[in-house]
Design a protein around this motif. Structure first.
Motif, PDB file in Angstrom:
ATOM      1  N   SER A 160       0.825  -1.209   0.000  1.00  0.00           N
ATOM      2  CA  SER A 160       0.000   0.000   0.000  1.00  0.00           C
ATOM      3  C   SER A 160       0.859   1.260   0.000  1.00  0.00           C
ATOM      4  O   SER A 160       0.533   2.251  -0.658  1.00  0.00           O
ATOM      5  N   LEU A 161       1.968   1.236   0.735  1.00  0.00           N
ATOM      6  CA  LEU A 161       2.850   2.398   0.803  1.00  0.00           C
ATOM      7  C   LEU A 161       3.670   2.572  -0.472  1.00  0.00           C
ATOM      8  O   LEU A 161       4.010   3.697  -0.844  1.00  0.00           O
ATOM      9  N   SER A 162       3.973   1.482  -1.148  1.00  0.00           N
ATOM     10  CA  SER A 162       4.929   1.537  -2.257  1.00  0.00           C
ATOM     11  C   SER A 162       4.294   1.499  -3.644  1.00  0.00           C
ATOM     12  O   SER A 162       5.017   1.649  -4.649  1.00  0.00           O
ATOM     13  N   ALA A 163       2.996   1.295  -3.763  1.00  0.00           N
ATOM     14  CA  ALA A 163       2.363   1.088  -5.075  1.00  0.00           C
ATOM     15  C   ALA A 163       2.744   2.190  -6.062  1.00  0.00           C
ATOM     16  O   ALA A 163       2.604   3.375  -5.768  1.00  0.00           O
ATOM     17  N   SER A 164       3.217   1.776  -7.238  1.00  0.00           N
ATOM     18  CA  SER A 164       3.681   2.752  -8.234  1.00  0.00           C
ATOM     19  C   SER A 164       3.470   2.257  -9.658  1.00  0.00           C
ATOM     20  O   SER A 164       4.241   2.586 -10.551  1.00  0.00           O
ATOM     21  N   SER A 165       2.432   1.453  -9.865  1.00  0.00           N
ATOM     22  CA  SER A 165       2.235   0.897 -11.212  1.00  0.00           C
ATOM     23  C   SER A 165       0.761   0.912 -11.611  1.00  0.00           C
ATOM     24  O   SER A 165       0.143  -0.142 -11.790  1.00  0.00           O
ATOM     25  N   PRO A 166       0.184   2.105 -11.816  1.00  0.00           N
ATOM     26  CA  PRO A 166      -1.223   2.180 -12.230  1.00  0.00           C
ATOM     27  C   PRO A 166      -1.421   2.095 -13.740  1.00  0.00           C
ATOM     28  O   PRO A 166      -2.562   2.079 -14.193  1.00  0.00           O
ATOM     29  N   PHE A 167      -0.312   2.058 -14.507  1.00  0.00           N
ATOM     30  CA  PHE A 167      -0.404   2.092 -15.971  1.00  0.00           C
ATOM     31  C   PHE A 167       0.150   0.809 -16.583  1.00  0.00           C
ATOM     32  O   PHE A 167       1.050   0.168 -16.040  1.00  0.00           O
ATOM     33  N   LEU A 168      -0.378   0.459 -17.743  1.00  0.00           N
ATOM     34  CA  LEU A 168       0.144  -0.665 -18.519  1.00  0.00           C
ATOM     35  C   LEU A 168      -0.198  -0.427 -19.983  1.00  0.00           C
ATOM     36  O   LEU A 168      -1.370  -0.203 -20.323  1.00  0.00           O
TER      37      LEU A 168
ATOM     38  N   HIS B 159      -0.863  -7.154  -9.148  1.00  0.00           N
ATOM     39  CA  HIS B 159      -2.106  -7.734  -9.644  1.00  0.00           C
ATOM     40  C   HIS B 159      -1.833  -8.792 -10.707  1.00  0.00           C
ATOM     41  O   HIS B 159      -2.494  -9.834 -10.731  1.00  0.00           O
ATOM     42  N   GLN B 160      -0.834  -8.537 -11.563  1.00  0.00           N
ATOM     43  CA  GLN B 160      -0.589  -9.463 -12.668  1.00  0.00           C
ATOM     44  C   GLN B 160       0.485 -10.499 -12.360  1.00  0.00           C
ATOM     45  O   GLN B 160       0.572 -11.526 -13.045  1.00  0.00           O
ATOM     46  N   PHE B 161       1.283 -10.267 -11.329  1.00  0.00           N
ATOM     47  CA  PHE B 161       2.439 -11.129 -11.104  1.00  0.00           C
ATOM     48  C   PHE B 161       1.998 -12.528 -10.688  1.00  0.00           C
ATOM     49  O   PHE B 161       1.133 -12.682  -9.814  1.00  0.00           O
ATOM     50  N   PRO B 162       2.571 -13.561 -11.295  1.00  0.00           N
ATOM     51  CA  PRO B 162       2.137 -14.936 -11.015  1.00  0.00           C
ATOM     52  C   PRO B 162       2.743 -15.478  -9.722  1.00  0.00           C
ATOM     53  O   PRO B 162       3.901 -15.888  -9.688  1.00  0.00           O
ATOM     54  N   LEU B 163       1.965 -15.488  -8.652  1.00  0.00           N
ATOM     55  CA  LEU B 163       2.441 -16.076  -7.410  1.00  0.00           C
ATOM     56  C   LEU B 163       2.724 -17.556  -7.635  1.00  0.00           C
ATOM     57  O   LEU B 163       1.917 -18.276  -8.222  1.00  0.00           O
ATOM     58  N   THR B 164       3.893 -18.015  -7.171  1.00  0.00           N
ATOM     59  CA  THR B 164       4.327 -19.385  -7.442  1.00  0.00           C
ATOM     60  C   THR B 164       5.025 -19.954  -6.202  1.00  0.00           C
ATOM     61  O   THR B 164       5.916 -19.322  -5.649  1.00  0.00           O
ATOM     62  N   PRO B 165       4.615 -21.155  -5.791  1.00  0.00           N
ATOM     63  CA  PRO B 165       3.401 -21.881  -6.109  1.00  0.00           C
ATOM     64  C   PRO B 165       2.145 -21.081  -5.710  1.00  0.00           C
ATOM     65  O   PRO B 165       2.243 -20.129  -4.966  1.00  0.00           O
TER      66      PRO B 165
ATOM     67  N   SER C 130      -5.472 -12.526   0.282  1.00  0.00           N
ATOM     68  CA  SER C 130      -6.616 -11.672  -0.032  1.00  0.00           C
ATOM     69  C   SER C 130      -6.288 -10.206   0.239  1.00  0.00           C
ATOM     70  O   SER C 130      -6.643  -9.323  -0.548  1.00  0.00           O
ATOM     71  N   ASN C 131      -5.604  -9.934   1.348  1.00  0.00           N
ATOM     72  CA  ASN C 131      -5.192  -8.572   1.649  1.00  0.00           C
ATOM     73  C   ASN C 131      -4.235  -8.032   0.591  1.00  0.00           C
ATOM     74  O   ASN C 131      -4.333  -6.862   0.188  1.00  0.00           O
ATOM     75  N   ASP C 132      -3.303  -8.864   0.149  1.00  0.00           N
ATOM     76  CA  ASP C 132      -2.358  -8.428  -0.883  1.00  0.00           C
ATOM     77  C   ASP C 132      -3.097  -8.028  -2.154  1.00  0.00           C
ATOM     78  O   ASP C 132      -2.770  -7.012  -2.787  1.00  0.00           O
ATOM     79  N   ALA C 133      -4.078  -8.826  -2.544  1.00  0.00           N
ATOM     80  CA  ALA C 133      -4.852  -8.518  -3.753  1.00  0.00           C
ATOM     81  C   ALA C 133      -5.629  -7.220  -3.588  1.00  0.00           C
ATOM     82  O   ALA C 133      -5.707  -6.404  -4.521  1.00  0.00           O
TER      83      ALA C 133
END
Length: 380
Positions: free
Chosen positions: A149-157, A170-176, A279-282
């Motif tokens: 929440s403090l660091s978010a810096s990617s609202p564009f694509l 949002h797009q990064f593939p959590l693995t596993p 869920s919080n991360d999302a």
């Protein structure tokens, strides 16, 4: 004053491109000429790593010296460093390989595509006591959304406003896809060995989650916590404020495990805690400081901004005792004025183009590098 503080190191990923914000990849050439840079699978971004340092006053120069060297290398090509954590104006559908002969890069491109073409900052804090380390991983896993929440810096694509403050996360593939709260070192080791055996992880580094244990020989030899959820933070004052918040939180955990270790003090089960954290991360990736999160103690809802402010108040006595109160002050401004994504989104809604915002951000990065160089007496 560094007595009682942890060793701190940063893995910094950056995009390169033109001053108008267009991404241009030169990672292989940079890594060839500048020994402290390494490539990522896509050549539009690259990475450098700072040495472990305890004292906060030494960290700005360690963070910005490589940026100045890279900027000098880029300048004759008419290129610069770009802020943000996604391909804000670049082609977000085409993978551009940095090493076409690397078989691991084959796997990355085929499996994930451009979802992984992002820039971020990983914060490493040295902890060698394994009981404390795994309690720290548990607590940070449950509070990682606050740091995003403090660091978010990617609202564009791809030249568009996405609707997410951290499009990167949002797009990064959590693995596993499902990672438990590790009870101890043995649990972590056995779990990693099982994931390697069943193919969910291709190597010991293929654990892409908000936070993980790190060390010279994972999963067996560990000596630090690695926070991976943060978007790229280009302002060193903001980065060190977030780092100080995290360090103080872990020192509090060391002294009060019964109160701060989620396995010891939560009303929720281990499975429920892992689900709540994800869920919080999302939610934080979507609306960052304005997100409604759920506390790991009992699941109660509260705003991310409110939760951060509550913890800041709790940390104030230790921050004062360690001489870190001033380091935390940028967080007050972040809570009041919003993070980079929120500021960019507001400016874009008022008619400022994405290209202009990236250009302004790139200029601000250069100003920060020059300012710290003057303060430290360093020319480059």
């Amino acid at each position: 004053m560094s007595e009682g503080l942890l060793l701190k190191g940063f893995e910094v990923e950056l995009f390169t491109g033109r001053p108008d914000g267009t991404n241009v990849g030169v990672a292989s050439e940079v890594a060839r000429d500048l020994s402290d840079f390494v490539t990522e699978p896509d050549h539009r971004n690259l990475e450098y790593i700072t040495p472990p340092i305890r004292a906060y006053e030494d960290l700005p120069e360690a963070l910005l010296r490589p940026r100045r060297r890279l900027r000098q290398w880029l300048s004759p090509l008419g290129l610069t460093l770009l802020p943000g954590s996604t391909l804000s104006l670049g082609n977000s559908s085409r993978f551009e390989r940095s090493d076409p002969t690397n078989p691991y890069h084959d796997l990355i491109e085929t499996t994930y595509g451009t979802k992984v073409v992002t820039a971020s900052i990983h914060i490493n804090l040295g902890i060698t006591d394994l009981n404390w380390l795994f309690a720290a991983v548990r607590l940070v896993r449950c509070e990682a959304a606050l740091l995003l929440s403090l660091s978010a810096s990617s609202p564009f694509l791809g030249g568009e406003l996405t609707g997410h403050h951290s499009q990167r996360w949002h797009q990064f593939p959590l693995t596993p896809k499902q990672v438990p709260l590790f009870r101890d070192h043995s649990h972590y080791t056995q779990w990693v060995e099982q994931r390697l055996a069943d193919g969910q992880m291709r190597n010991e580094r293929h654990l892409w989650t908000s936070v993980r244990p790190n060390g010279p020989r994972r999963p067996y030899e560990l000596n630090r916590l690695e926070l991976r959820i943060c978007d790229l933070i280009t302002d060193p004052a903001e980065l060190l404020a977030i780092t100080a918040w995290l360090e103080l939180r872990l020192l509090e955990l060391r002294d009060h495990p019964q109160r701060l270790d989620p396995l010891l003090s939560s009303q929720l089960s281990e499975k429920e805690l892992a689900e709540l954290a994800d869920s919080n991360d999302a939610a934080a990736a979507h609306t960052s400081l304005e997100a409604t999160l759920h506390h790991w103690q009992d699941g109660r809802p509260l705003l991310s901004r409110t939760w951060i402010a509550e913890i800041l108040e709790q940390l104030a006595p230790r921050a004062d005792a360690l001489g870190l109160s001033d380091r935390l002050r940028p967080l007050d401004k972040l809570l009041e004025s919003g993070n980079q994504a929120m500021r960019w989104t507001a400016a874009n809604s008022q008619g400022c183009s994405i290209g202009d915002l990236l250009r302004q951000g790139s200029c601000a990065m250069k100003d920060q590098e020059e300012s710290v160089a003057h303060l430290s007496g360093t020319l480059g």
